[in-house]
Design a protein around this motif. Structure first.
Motif, PDB file in Angstrom:
ATOM      1  N   PRO A 100       0.810  -1.229   0.000  1.00 47.85           N
ATOM      2  CA  PRO A 100       0.000   0.000   0.000  1.00 47.85           C
ATOM      3  C   PRO A 100       0.839   1.273   0.000  1.00 47.85           C
ATOM      4  N   THR A 101       2.107   1.185   0.430  1.00 51.49           N
ATOM      5  CA  THR A 101       2.962   2.375   0.467  1.00 51.49           C
ATOM      6  C   THR A 101       3.870   2.466  -0.743  1.00 51.49           C
ATOM      7  N   GLY A 102       3.748   1.567  -1.693  1.00 48.54           N
ATOM      8  CA  GLY A 102       4.557   1.623  -2.904  1.00 48.54           C
ATOM      9  C   GLY A 102       5.382   0.369  -3.081  1.00 48.54           C
ATOM     10  N   PRO A 103       6.246   0.351  -4.125  1.00 48.99           N
ATOM     11  CA  PRO A 103       7.052  -0.840  -4.389  1.00 48.99           C
ATOM     12  C   PRO A 103       8.009  -1.137  -3.242  1.00 48.99           C
ATOM     13  N   CYS A 104       8.284  -2.406  -3.051  1.00 51.18           N
ATOM     14  CA  CYS A 104       9.252  -2.821  -2.044  1.00 51.18           C
ATOM     15  C   CYS A 104      10.653  -2.484  -2.544  1.00 51.18           C
ATOM     16  N   VAL A 105      11.555  -2.208  -1.634  1.00 52.73           N
ATOM     17  CA  VAL A 105      12.944  -1.955  -1.979  1.00 52.73           C
ATOM     18  C   VAL A 105      13.791  -2.934  -1.198  1.00 52.73           C
ATOM     19  N   TRP A 106      14.745  -3.553  -1.878  1.00 53.63           N
ATOM     20  CA  TRP A 106      15.606  -4.534  -1.225  1.00 53.63           C
ATOM     21  C   TRP A 106      16.949  -3.911  -0.950  1.00 53.63           C
ATOM     22  N   THR A 107      17.412  -4.021   0.273  1.00 55.27           N
ATOM     23  CA  THR A 107      18.720  -3.505   0.649  1.00 55.27           C
ATOM     24  C   THR A 107      19.528  -4.647   1.231  1.00 55.27           C
ATOM     25  N   PRO A 108      20.690  -4.969   0.620  1.00 57.78           N
ATOM     26  CA  PRO A 108      21.485  -6.068   1.154  1.00 57.78           C
ATOM     27  C   PRO A 108      22.074  -5.695   2.510  1.00 57.78           C
ATOM     28  N   ALA A 109      22.081  -6.619   3.422  1.00 59.17           N
ATOM     29  CA  ALA A 109      22.670  -6.393   4.739  1.00 59.17           C
ATOM     30  C   ALA A 109      23.250  -7.699   5.234  1.00 59.17           C
ATOM     31  N   GLY A 110      24.483  -7.651   5.695  1.00 57.64           N
ATOM     32  CA  GLY A 110      25.100  -8.847   6.249  1.00 57.64           C
ATOM     33  C   GLY A 110      25.497  -9.848   5.184  1.00 57.64           C
ATOM     34  N   PRO A 111      25.882 -11.024   5.626  1.00 56.01           N
ATOM     35  CA  PRO A 111      26.335 -12.055   4.689  1.00 56.01           C
ATOM     36  C   PRO A 111      25.167 -12.597   3.867  1.00 56.01           C
ATOM     37  N   PRO A 112      25.472 -13.175   2.702  1.00 54.05           N
ATOM     38  CA  PRO A 112      24.394 -13.729   1.880  1.00 54.05           C
ATOM     39  C   PRO A 112      23.703 -14.896   2.575  1.00 54.05           C
ATOM     40  N   THR A 113      22.414 -15.057   2.257  1.00 52.51           N
ATOM     41  CA  THR A 113      21.622 -16.159   2.778  1.00 52.51           C
ATOM     42  C   THR A 113      21.239 -17.052   1.611  1.00 52.51           C
ATOM     43  N   ILE A 114      21.339 -18.347   1.799  1.00 54.09           N
ATOM     44  CA  ILE A 114      20.963 -19.284   0.742  1.00 54.09           C
ATOM     45  C   ILE A 114      19.640 -19.944   1.136  1.00 54.09           C
ATOM     46  N   ALA A 115      18.656 -19.831   0.247  1.00 52.96           N
ATOM     47  CA  ALA A 115      17.347 -20.461   0.465  1.00 52.96           C
ATOM     48  C   ALA A 115      17.258 -21.674  -0.454  1.00 52.96           C
ATOM     49  N   TYR A 116      16.878 -22.826   0.099  1.00 46.42           N
ATOM     50  CA  TYR A 116      16.762 -24.067  -0.663  1.00 46.42           C
ATOM     51  C   TYR A 116      15.300 -24.435  -0.828  1.00 46.42           C
ATOM     52  N   GLY A 117      14.963 -25.090  -1.918  1.00 43.71           N
ATOM     53  CA  GLY A 117      13.591 -25.520  -2.129  1.00 43.71           C
ATOM     54  C   GLY A 117      13.507 -26.573  -3.209  1.00 43.71           C
ATOM     55  N   LEU A 118      12.286 -27.048  -3.445  1.00 45.33           N
ATOM     56  CA  LEU A 118      12.013 -28.031  -4.485  1.00 45.33           C
ATOM     57  C   LEU A 118      11.005 -27.462  -5.467  1.00 45.33           C
ATOM     58  N   ILE A 119      11.155 -27.781  -6.742  1.00 46.74           N
ATOM     59  CA  ILE A 119      10.187 -27.383  -7.755  1.00 46.74           C
ATOM     60  C   ILE A 119       8.942 -28.240  -7.554  1.00 46.74           C
ATOM     61  N   THR A 120       7.777 -27.585  -7.380  1.00 47.51           N
ATOM     62  CA  THR A 120       6.544 -28.344  -7.140  1.00 47.51           C
ATOM     63  C   THR A 120       5.788 -28.645  -8.415  1.00 47.51           C
ATOM     64  N   SER A 121       6.025 -27.865  -9.479  1.00 48.27           N
ATOM     65  CA  SER A 121       5.451 -28.223 -10.769  1.00 48.27           C
ATOM     66  C   SER A 121       6.431 -27.774 -11.834  1.00 48.27           C
ATOM     67  N   GLY A 122       6.694 -28.624 -12.766  1.00 51.59           N
ATOM     68  CA  GLY A 122       7.682 -28.311 -13.789  1.00 51.59           C
ATOM     69  C   GLY A 122       7.172 -28.696 -15.164  1.00 51.59           C
ATOM     70  N   ARG A 123       8.019 -28.535 -16.141  1.00 52.85           N
ATOM     71  CA  ARG A 123       7.667 -28.855 -17.515  1.00 52.85           C
ATOM     72  C   ARG A 123       8.001 -30.302 -17.802  1.00 52.85           C
ATOM     73  N   PRO A 124       7.051 -31.076 -18.342  1.00 54.40           N
ATOM     74  CA  PRO A 124       7.329 -32.466 -18.653  1.00 54.40           C
ATOM     75  C   PRO A 124       8.326 -32.609 -19.810  1.00 54.40           C
ATOM     76  N   GLN A 125       8.507 -31.548 -20.612  1.00 61.60           N
ATOM     77  CA  GLN A 125       9.427 -31.626 -21.746  1.00 61.60           C
ATOM     78  C   GLN A 125      10.894 -31.588 -21.301  1.00 61.60           C
ATOM     79  N   VAL A 126      11.172 -31.070 -20.087  1.00 59.41           N
ATOM     80  CA  VAL A 126      12.560 -30.983 -19.619  1.00 59.41           C
ATOM     81  C   VAL A 126      13.024 -32.371 -19.221  1.00 59.41           C
ATOM     82  N   LYS A 127      14.151 -32.786 -19.786  1.00 57.18           N
ATOM     83  CA  LYS A 127      14.719 -34.108 -19.506  1.00 57.18           C
ATOM     84  C   LYS A 127      15.977 -33.951 -18.677  1.00 57.18           C
ATOM     85  N   SER A 128      16.366 -35.029 -18.012  1.00 59.59           N
ATOM     86  CA  SER A 128      17.577 -34.958 -17.190  1.00 59.59           C
ATOM     87  C   SER A 128      18.828 -34.956 -18.024  1.00 59.59           C
TER      88      SER A 128
END
Length: 175
Positions: A147-175
């Motif tokens: 409501p106050t406008g676009p979010c702004v990202w400001t880096p602070a501190g060391p990088p953080t790594i976020a891990y996850g799994l793809i929950t839906s993907g393209r069937p055409q992509v092969k290994s």
């Protein structure tokens, strides 16, 4: 079956009066709805959804063309659970304020089709002092509008790594 007594009629009249005076109270909460359809595609985010309440005992209406306030830039799948609130308790002003399910398609930079297989592991590095990371994350944050406008990202501190799994993907992509 017994005939209603004067006390029953009085109690029913009192309940009707209270319901009439407090008609907007049911619309002051946050309610769980299921997405029936959305106006988004693989290349453009949804701006509205049609939804129906999960708990039918609450006597809430089915809703059409409900604007998505948060999160911005998603196309929710049919059946996704969302939280809907009514602005100022007005039943004519519903809005989606949250999705309870993980989104399967987020649209950025004009839209891209998914390019990973279902179950693929992903890692995203957030933060760090590099100019490239700052530019990418600032553009990413600008996709989300508050409501106050676009979010702004400001880096602070060391990088953080976020891990996850793809929950839906393209069937055409092969290994």
């Amino acid at each position: 079956m017994t005939e209603p007594t004067p006390l029953d009629r009085l109690l029913n009249s009192l309940r009707a009066l209270i319901r009439a005076e407090l008609a907007e109270v049911p619309f002051l909460g946050a309610y769980e709805y299921a997405v029936v359809t959305s106006d988004g595609t693989a290349s453009s985010p949804a701006s509205t959804v049609d939804a129906e309440p999960l708990d039918k005992t609450l006597n809430l209406p089915d809703l059409a063309k409900v604007p998505i306030r948060l999160p911005y830039g998603v196309t929710p799948p049919v059946g996704a659970l969302c939280t809907i609130q009514f602005l100022n308790g007005n039943p004519a002003k519903p809005m989606v304020v949250n999705f309870n399910d993980p989104m399967t398609l987020m649209v950025f930079a004009g839209g891209k089709l998914p390019n990973a297989r279902q179950g693929d592991m992903v890692a995203v590095t957030l933060g760090g002092p590099s100019a490239a990371a700052t530019a990418v994350m600032t553009a990413f944050a600008a996709q989300f509008v508050s409501p106050t406008g676009p979010c702004v990202w400001t880096p602070a501190g060391p990088p953080t790594i976020a891990y996850g799994l793809i929950t839906s993907g393209r069937p055409q992509v092969k290994s």
